[in-house]
Each structure stands twice: as C-alpha cells, then as structure tokens.
Design a protein around this motif. Structure first.
Motif, PDB file in Angstrom:
ATOM      1  N   SER A 210       0.849  -1.195   0.000  1.00 55.92           N
ATOM      2  CA  SER A 210       0.000   0.000   0.000  1.00 55.92           C
ATOM      3  C   SER A 210       0.883   1.244   0.000  1.00 55.92           C
ATOM      4  O   SER A 210       0.936   1.987   0.994  1.00 55.92           O
ATOM      5  N   ASP A 317     -10.967 -11.685  -3.975  1.00 55.23           N
ATOM      6  CA  ASP A 317     -10.846 -10.461  -3.187  1.00 55.23           C
ATOM      7  C   ASP A 317      -9.485  -9.795  -3.358  1.00 55.23           C
ATOM      8  O   ASP A 317      -9.390  -8.566  -3.450  1.00 55.23           O
ATOM      9  N   GLU A 318      -8.412 -10.595  -3.392  1.00 57.12           N
ATOM     10  CA  GLU A 318      -7.077 -10.023  -3.560  1.00 57.12           C
ATOM     11  C   GLU A 318      -6.950  -9.331  -4.916  1.00 57.12           C
ATOM     12  O   GLU A 318      -6.306  -8.288  -5.026  1.00 57.12           O
ATOM     13  N   LYS A 321      -8.782  -5.988  -4.830  1.00 58.74           N
ATOM     14  CA  LYS A 321      -7.963  -4.995  -4.132  1.00 58.74           C
ATOM     15  C   LYS A 321      -6.826  -4.503  -5.024  1.00 58.74           C
ATOM     16  O   LYS A 321      -6.514  -3.302  -5.036  1.00 58.74           O
TER      17      LYS A 321
END
Length: 341
Positions: A210, A317-318, A321
C-alpha cells in the motif's frame, strides 16, 4: 468444462497474442469476435462513414475466422448477451473499458480487461463493486507478472538473496508511434502514464502492499493532447520505487530490485515474446550470476490466472484490491504530475 470466451473488437493484440493463447489453453474455448454495431461506434458518423468502417471491420473479423474459427458477432452487446459466451476479453481503447466492462458484468459475464483497466480510479471501484455483487471474476492483462523471469525475481527476493529491500526501479518506454495511434488521443484514454506507466506501477506493487505517492511528473509537449513521458516515486516503509516511462523515448524495458545484500534485474521485463529466452541477473558479494528463466507465454499464464479467478471465488478479493490499488495510484499520479511544456 472449458470457459467460452468472446473478444470485443478486432484489435491487433487480440490477433497476435491473446486469441492464440486462448486457442492453446485447456481452460478456455474461443467463441468469436464482435465488431461494433452502428449505435456502438464510438465516433460521430454518417451512414456512409459507418458503412465504410463496417466493411473494413467485417473483413478483419473474417480474417479472425480464417485464423481461429469462432463466430463474428454483429455488435458488442450481441456478443455480451449471447448464451454461448461465459466471459469476455476487452482490448478496446482505454476510454471504452468502463462502458463495456460494466455492460458485460451486468449481463453476468466474467471480464478480462486489457490494460489499463479504466481511465479513472472511481470507474474501477464501481466495476469491482459490481463484480462483487454479481459474483464474477474481474482482472486486467498485465501478463508480465506471471512470466517465469518475474517469478524468479520474486523467488530470489523471498529467499533472502537481496537482504532488506532498499529500492525498486522500473523503466518502460518506446519510440514515437504513428500519429493516428490511440495512445496519442485524450478522447481514447491515451498517454504514457496509462499505457507504459501502468507497467511500472504494477511491477512496483508486486513488492509494495500500500505505497504512498511522494513525487510525480508528467510532460505533455505543445501540440499533444496527452503526456508523452513521465516519472513517479512511490514509498512504503523506507523502500522507494523509482518509476520512469515514455512513448517518445529510446526503447527500454527494465526492472530491478536493489537490496542490502544484492541486486537482481531484468532487461526485458514487461513485453517478452513467447519464444524469448529470458534471464535475470543476480549481483551479490559472491559475484554476478546470469540465471536462465526460459521461454514463457505470459498471455497464456494470464489466462490461467483468469481461469482460477473464475473457478474459485475465494481468490477474487485479492485481485479486486489489486485492481483498485493500481487504478488509484494511476489517478493519483495523473492528478499530481500533469504539466504542459
């Protein structure tokens, strides 16, 4: 059972790389290619102009049939609505990705988008939310992350060969293309950042979870609608990622990790042909080692990843993201770095 996949548009990358990979895949069945119906053509046009364009597109679509089989669909929505299609590949100009990706998801189709995913982070977030609601797979074709050489770089880093990671460097640029190329059109979502810059961001994000944007510069020379070259710096926990890109540059396609104990790099990192004998170079206190990584069809590897997303909702989900992170960073770089000269 094989997933039946249709292609939206007769793009060059579909012809040269993706459809041959689909035909080689044990997981996918090529359904056919769609050409735009009159109402779907993305430019203002007269009936005569559309008839001329349609003739060219039909000829190209028939070329696809001769090469790959499959059906020619007389409209993008016709393909998307077809009961004989489970998934779609969208290699249209970037500004059209959101519209047709949304249409496909609304009609229950899994979507493999050519990069960049969308031209704005908000568009990507909306499509990800729609895919989640409809329980559909969604990804973009940055196939280099599945290439054997990139896997080797990850393996060397994970194995401690480099020590603590200090710096990531990613550089991708190529000489100026024809003036009619969509990359030089703002209307079609062109620009160096969205085209070649996206590779450098994607590469950095394989090692940064991130990152924050600490610097960005995009240069749009006089007479151009879009940025032709630029750079950015991402940072996370003391590690900097130095990114450079351009589409009016000498060719360069490099990626490197520099750590406390060594460095590993590739000089053909992002667009290696299927038959390219790839290598990575590892430099440590023990010396310099050129490590063979062999050939790899990264389009086929991307399709394998797409199939896994279709087959197992647990792994989506990964990817959702990752799509939002990538698109969000590109939007941030654009907002911070735009400058005219």
């Amino acid at each position: 059972m094989a997933v039946r996949i249709g292609v939206i548009g007769t793009s060059d990358v579909a012809k040269r790389r993706m459809i041959p990979a689909i035909k080689a895949s044990r997981n996918f069945e090529y359904a056919g290619v769609a050409i735009a119906a009159s109402a779907e053509w993305d430019e203002p046009h007269t009936e005569d102009a559309y008839a001329l364009m349609l003739g060219r597109k039909q000829a190209k679509a028939q070329e696809f049939v001769g090469l790959f089989g499959g059906k020619v669909y007389g409209g993008y929505e016709e393909l998307i609505r077809s009961a004989d299609v489970d998934a779609v590949y969208i290699p249209l100009p970037p500004s059209l990705h959101y519209k047709w990706g949304k249409c496909a998801l609304e009609h229950g189709k899994h979507v493999l988008m050519e990069k960049p995913f969308c031209v704005a982070g908000a568009q990507t977030e909306e499509l990800v939310a729609l895919a989640k609601r409809n329980n559909l797979a969604l990804t973009e074709n940055y196939g280099f992350v599945y290439h054997s050489q990139f896997k080797k770089i990850k393996e060397l880093y994970a194995g401690g060969e480099l020590g603590e990671l200090r710096e990531i460097r990613a550089t991708f640029g190529f000489p100026h293309r024809a003036a009619t190329d969509f990359r030089y059109s703002r209307t079609y979502g062109g620009g160096a950042l969205l085209d070649c810059g996206g590779y450098t961001v994607k590469a950095a994000c394989q090692f940064l979870r991130s990152p924050e944007l600490v610097f960005a510069s995009l240069t749009k020379p006089a007479g151009y609608e879009v940025d032709l070259f630029g750079s950015a710096v991402l940072r996370e926990s003391g590690t900097n990622a130095l990114l450079s890109f351009g589409m009016d540059n000498a060719y360069k396609c490099e990626f490197a990790l520099w750590g406390s104990c060594g460095e590993v790099f590739s000089t053909r990192a992002f667009t290696a042909p299927d038959d390219f004998e790839s290598t990575v170079t590892l430099c440590t206190k023990s010396g310099k080692q050129v490590i063979p990584c062999g050939t790899c069809n990264q389009f086929l590897a991307c399709l394998d990843s797409f199939y896994n997303l279709i087959a197992s909702g647990a792994v989506r989900d990964e990817e959702y993201k990752a799509l939002c992170l990538q698109s969000g960073l590109l939007s941030a770089i654009e907002a911070r770095g735009t400058a005219d000269v």
